[in-house]
Every structure is written in structure tokens, then in C-alpha cells.
Design an enzyme around this catalytic site. Sequence first.
Site, PDB file in Angstrom:
ATOM      1  CE1 TYR A 100      41.617  39.913  37.873  1.00  0.00           C
ATOM      2  CE2 TYR A 100      39.840  41.406  37.298  1.00  0.00           C
ATOM      3  CZ  TYR A 100      40.326  40.367  38.055  1.00  0.00           C
ATOM      4  OH  TYR A 100      39.533  39.780  38.989  1.00  0.00           O
ATOM      5  CE  LYS A 198      42.895  40.806  43.071  1.00  0.00           C
ATOM      6  NZ  LYS A 198      43.016  41.309  41.724  1.00  0.00           N
TER       7      LYS A 198
HETATM    8  C1  LIG Z   1      41.935  41.747  40.840  1.00  0.00           C
HETATM    9  C2  LIG Z   1      42.287  42.708  39.806  1.00  0.00           C
HETATM   10  C3  LIG Z   1      41.373  43.649  39.365  1.00  0.00           C
HETATM   11  C4  LIG Z   1      39.941  43.683  39.859  1.00  0.00           C
HETATM   12  O1  LIG Z   1      39.861  43.989  41.212  1.00  0.00           O
HETATM   13  P1  LIG Z   1      38.675  43.472  42.162  1.00  0.00           P
HETATM   14  O2  LIG Z   1      39.012  44.119  43.446  1.00  0.00           O
HETATM   15  O3  LIG Z   1      38.742  41.992  42.163  1.00  0.00           O
HETATM   16  O4  LIG Z   1      37.419  43.972  41.562  1.00  0.00           O
HETATM   17  C5  LIG Z   1      41.765  44.549  38.401  1.00  0.00           C
HETATM   18  N1  LIG Z   1      43.024  44.521  37.900  1.00  0.00           N
HETATM   19  C6  LIG Z   1      43.932  43.626  38.306  1.00  0.00           C
HETATM   20  C7  LIG Z   1      45.299  43.651  37.722  1.00  0.00           C
HETATM   21  C8  LIG Z   1      43.604  42.692  39.262  1.00  0.00           C
HETATM   22  O5  LIG Z   1      44.498  41.799  39.632  1.00  0.00           O
END
Ligand SMILES: *Cc1c(COP(=O)(O)O)cnc(C)c1O
Length: 399
Positions: A100, A198
Amino acid sequence: MVKELALSTKLVYQPNDDIYNASVAPLYQTTTFKQKSVSDLGQYDYTRSGNPTRTQLESQLASLMKADHAYAVNSGMSCLDVISRLIKQGDEVIAGDDLYGGTHRLLTFLHKNGSIKLKHIDTTNTELVLKSVTASTKFIFLESPTNPLIKVVDLPAISKYIRKNYPDCIIVFDNTMMTPLLLSPLDYADIQYESATKYLNGHHDIMAGVIATRSKKLADDLFFVINATGCGLAPFDSWLLLRGLKTLSIRFERQQANTVKIANWLESIGLTVRYPGLKSHPQYELHKSFNKGFGAVLSFETGSIKKSEIITEGTKIFGVTVSFGCVNSLISMPCRMSHASIDEKTRKERNLPEDLIRLCIGIEDADDLIDDLKTALLKSGLVSESSTGKIFVNSVSKL
Ligand SMILES: *Cc1c(COP(=O)(O)O)cnc(C)c1O
């Protein structure tokens, strides 16, 4: 032996011990808790250290993640921040080269500061990983499938090797893409974390992160940092996440079913699609061997940045946004958006195509989504429609 409840049941069955038997766990929107006496602190005193709504959430998450300890913090990146504070000055850290974007940014920052010795490698190349891990490797950060290239990391094989040969190396796994429904990383890793922004929450209305482990020692160290820095998830956000979780299984099932349909359609018109649920994916079998599903993110190339822009901006139902995991479908160009924090040279080195389009599929009607994509693809000139209504790709040149 009592049969363990299925995850879909655990998601909605959230017992709580409210004194009024509230059906929904109450929200303790308070920072402080009064003490019975000067010496009797009670279970809670200050929300930075603990709050009943957060505890309710954390105990449910621990159960979902097959963990002994789970902590809710205020974003996915906060999880990484907390975990990275366990790394000692100069420790060698191995990380995937298709992680990421934000993960890459924070780890690179720590490396440049001299706090850690970071080695980025292609962790989907298992042989390379096994060769790269040495006695000085203290942490390894993995993610699968990677995003947006959708490459699969052989977590079971890497874990088996490291646990046998370097039991002190801490394996950290980011499970944001698969969720506890499809994968239980703690069977292979020491620490699991997920961006709950997510799928876990699913509605793009809060930021949150979850860290889980089975080790008491790691749990104590993680909690120390969370309490010391104050990144524990706020009560209201904890409450919203408890609500979001209830529909995770039904949302994600629909999202995956839609994604399979859309991936097949895109492939059928002649596009090269990256999705681990397609038999054409080079790691289809590997992915299937340790995951219970394929997720709801796919990507494809068009051969032209311009065409990709027209397609991305030409959809109506799909929102042009970063992130994923929402009930709404999203479309993005990662190199321009979520992964723009990786500089162009590094993107090139990692074969991250500048024209790549990523689709994160929601719970809408799949045929509506396909129609929406069809309109945008036609508009871009990438595909044509025959007199019989058949859609076909004109030609895709490699960038
Ligand atoms: C979005 C995401 C993050 C970071 O998360 P946030 O809640 O945006 O800080 C870390 N790892 C993956 C795989 C992600 O998709």
C-alpha cells in the site's frame, strides 16, 4: 466441545452486558470515568487508555480475527505507526515492493531517518524472500493480494520457513484486502492489521484500523504504544464500526459476486484483467490454496494513459475516488491517485503501469455496473460495438 460460531453469525451476534439489556451496545461518549475513591480507579478511568465501547469492539474483533488480543486505532496507517515503534534502532526490516502506498511512505521515512534498515523486495517471489531473510531480519511486512497489481504472496510457505529458521523474526501481515472472512493471517503471522476504513466498516464514513495478535508480549507492547500515543479509536467511531461490521459478510459476498461477473466480462471483451478469481491469473491456484475467496478489487490496463483517464472519468455509477471497501463502486488510476506518493522512478522499477485502472466493486446491480463501464469504454475508443451489439477491444498496446 461447543461448536464455534461461523463468522457471519459472530458479526451480528454481539452480546453485551449493558445494565438495561440494550439490544445495541451503548455508546460511552465520555473521556473520563469517575472513581469510587481516590485509590479505586475502577475498570476505566480515561478514554485514551480504555473505553467500554472500544472494548466491546475489540473483543468482537479478537474473536473474528481468531486472536487473543485486538486493538482498534484511528486508521490503518496508525496500525503501522504503532507496530513500527516496536522496531529497534537499526533493526533490519523486509517489506514487499508492492505494498500500500502509505505503508511504503512511512517505512521509507523511517529508513531515511535511520530508524530502520529497510529492504524492499518482491515478496511474491518466494525464493527471493527465503534468500533475503537472515538472522538480522527482525520484521517482515507482507500484504496479499497486493494492490493494485493484485500479486499473491505465498504466506503459508514464507511463514513456515521463517518460523522454522528464524523464530524471532516478527511476521506482520496487512489483511485489508481479504478481511477475516477470507483469511485468518494469525495462522501464519505474528501480527495482523487491517484498515477498517475499508471493508470492515464498509460505508466510507469513518477512518479506523485494527491490530491483532496471539502473543501476550506483543499485545502488551502494542497496547503500551497505543495508550502512550493516544491513537485508540474514539468511542463514536468504535460504535459506528460495530454497526458496520454487522453487514460485513452480506456486503462482501455481494461485492465478490459482482466482481467475478465484471472481471469475466472485461476478460471476455479482450482485456487483460488482474483478479485472483480468474483462472487466467498466474497465481489463481496459490491464492485459492489459503484464502476462502477472491475479494472485490481488480485492475486492468488500456495501453494509453489518455484512454484510462477518459474511462475513469466517463463512468457515472462508479465514484472516482481513492480507497476501497465501500458499498459503492469506485474507479481510480492508482498512479495518479492512491499510489502517487510513490515517485515515478520507483513506480517504473516496480512495473506499476501508469495507465492502470483499478475497480473496487460495491453492492449495486452488476449489470448496471457493466453498462456503466461499457459506456465509458466505448467513449474512450478502446472498444467498439459490432452491429450485433458485441463489445470488443480494438487493440491494447503495451505502454
Ligand atoms: C487503506 C489501506 C491502508 C491504510 O489505511 P487507512 O485507514 O487509510 O489509514 C493500509 N493498507 C492497505 C492495504 C490499505 O488498503
